[in-house]
Write a protein that holds these residues in place. Structure first.
Motif, short mmCIF file in Angstrom:
data_model
loop_
_atom_site.label_atom_id
_atom_site.label_comp_id
_atom_site.label_asym_id
_atom_site.label_seq_id
_atom_site.Cartn_x
_atom_site.Cartn_y
_atom_site.Cartn_z
N PHE A 191 0.84 -1.19 0.00
CA PHE A 191 0.00 0.00 0.00
C PHE A 191 0.87 1.24 0.00
CE2 PHE A 191 1.04 -0.07 4.43
CZ PHE A 191 0.95 1.24 4.86
N SER A 192 0.28 2.34 -0.44
CA SER A 192 0.93 3.65 -0.33
C SER A 192 -0.17 4.67 -0.07
CB SER A 192 1.71 4.01 -1.59
OG SER A 192 0.86 4.09 -2.70
N ASP A 228 -7.11 19.28 5.09
CA ASP A 228 -7.98 18.96 6.22
C ASP A 228 -8.81 17.70 5.99
OD1 ASP A 228 -9.55 20.12 4.28
OD2 ASP A 228 -10.85 21.17 5.69
N GLU A 229 -8.62 17.04 4.86
CA GLU A 229 -9.31 15.78 4.58
C GLU A 229 -8.31 14.65 4.63
OE1 GLU A 229 -11.86 15.88 1.17
OE2 GLU A 229 -12.17 18.02 1.38
N GLY A 230 -8.80 13.43 4.74
CA GLY A 230 -7.93 12.27 4.85
C GLY A 230 -7.19 11.96 3.57
N SER A 231 -6.22 11.08 3.68
CA SER A 231 -5.43 10.69 2.51
C SER A 231 -6.11 9.53 1.78
CB SER A 231 -4.03 10.28 2.94
OG SER A 231 -4.10 9.22 3.87
N THR A 232 -5.67 9.25 0.59
CA THR A 232 -6.16 8.13 -0.21
C THR A 232 -5.14 7.01 -0.12
OG1 THR A 232 -7.29 9.65 -1.70
CG2 THR A 232 -6.93 7.41 -2.50
N ILE A 233 -5.58 5.81 0.22
CA ILE A 233 -4.70 4.65 0.34
C ILE A 233 -4.85 3.79 -0.91
CG2 ILE A 233 -4.02 2.67 1.76
CD1 ILE A 233 -3.87 5.30 3.26
N PHE A 234 -3.75 3.56 -1.60
CA PHE A 234 -3.74 2.72 -2.79
C PHE A 234 -3.16 1.36 -2.42
CE2 PHE A 234 -3.79 6.97 -4.58
CZ PHE A 234 -4.73 6.84 -5.59
N TYR A 235 -3.90 0.28 -2.71
CA TYR A 235 -3.47 -1.09 -2.43
C TYR A 235 -3.13 -1.77 -3.74
CZ TYR A 235 -5.68 -0.33 2.11
OH TYR A 235 -6.02 0.16 3.32
N THR A 236 -2.08 -2.62 -3.69
CA THR A 236 -1.69 -3.41 -4.85
C THR A 236 -1.36 -4.82 -4.38
OG1 THR A 236 -0.68 -1.45 -5.84
CG2 THR A 236 -0.10 -3.57 -6.81
#
Length: 114
Positions: free
Chosen positions: A86-87, A95-103
């Motif tokens: 993941f990254s 002020d919003e959350g991050s996006t998690i990319f899964y591979t």
């Protein structure tokens, strides 16, 4: 002559010397005691520093050599594998959350918003 920051003091009496009254030979005359004080400048190379050498060195990084992914215990919907890479990337405002990319090793990719 002693220097503190950009202030210059007479070595004989400690009086503050007027920098604007220096002559062409970089000599400042003290108004209080009449002593002549020579102004000198040093170069950064006169004082070698390991930190300065590290800061002045140009570093280049090749993008494909940077490790930006880590492993986590997340289940792949495609093959059922329980450990995937993941990254996290900040795509939206701060002020919003991050996006998690899964591979997954099987090639399946997905993302979630925190």
């Amino acid at each position: 002559m002693a220097t503190i920051g950009s202030l210059i003091f007479c070595t004989d009496c400690g009086n503050l010397l007027p920098v604007s009254k220096g002559n062409t030979k970089n000599i400042l005359k003290c108004d209080c005691c009449g002593a002549e004080n020579r102004v000198t400048q040093s170069k950064p190379s006169d004082f070698p520093s390991l930190l300065r050498q590290k800061l002045s060195t140009t570093q280049s990084v090749e993008r494909h050599k940077i490790q930006t992914e880590a492993y986590t215990n997340e289940t792949c919907d495609q093959c059922g594998r329980t450990e995937v890479r993941f990254s996290a990337v900040q795509l939206r405002s701060a002020d919003e959350g991050s996006t998690i990319f899964y591979t997954c090793e099987c090639g399946h990719k997905w993302n979630t918003n925190n």
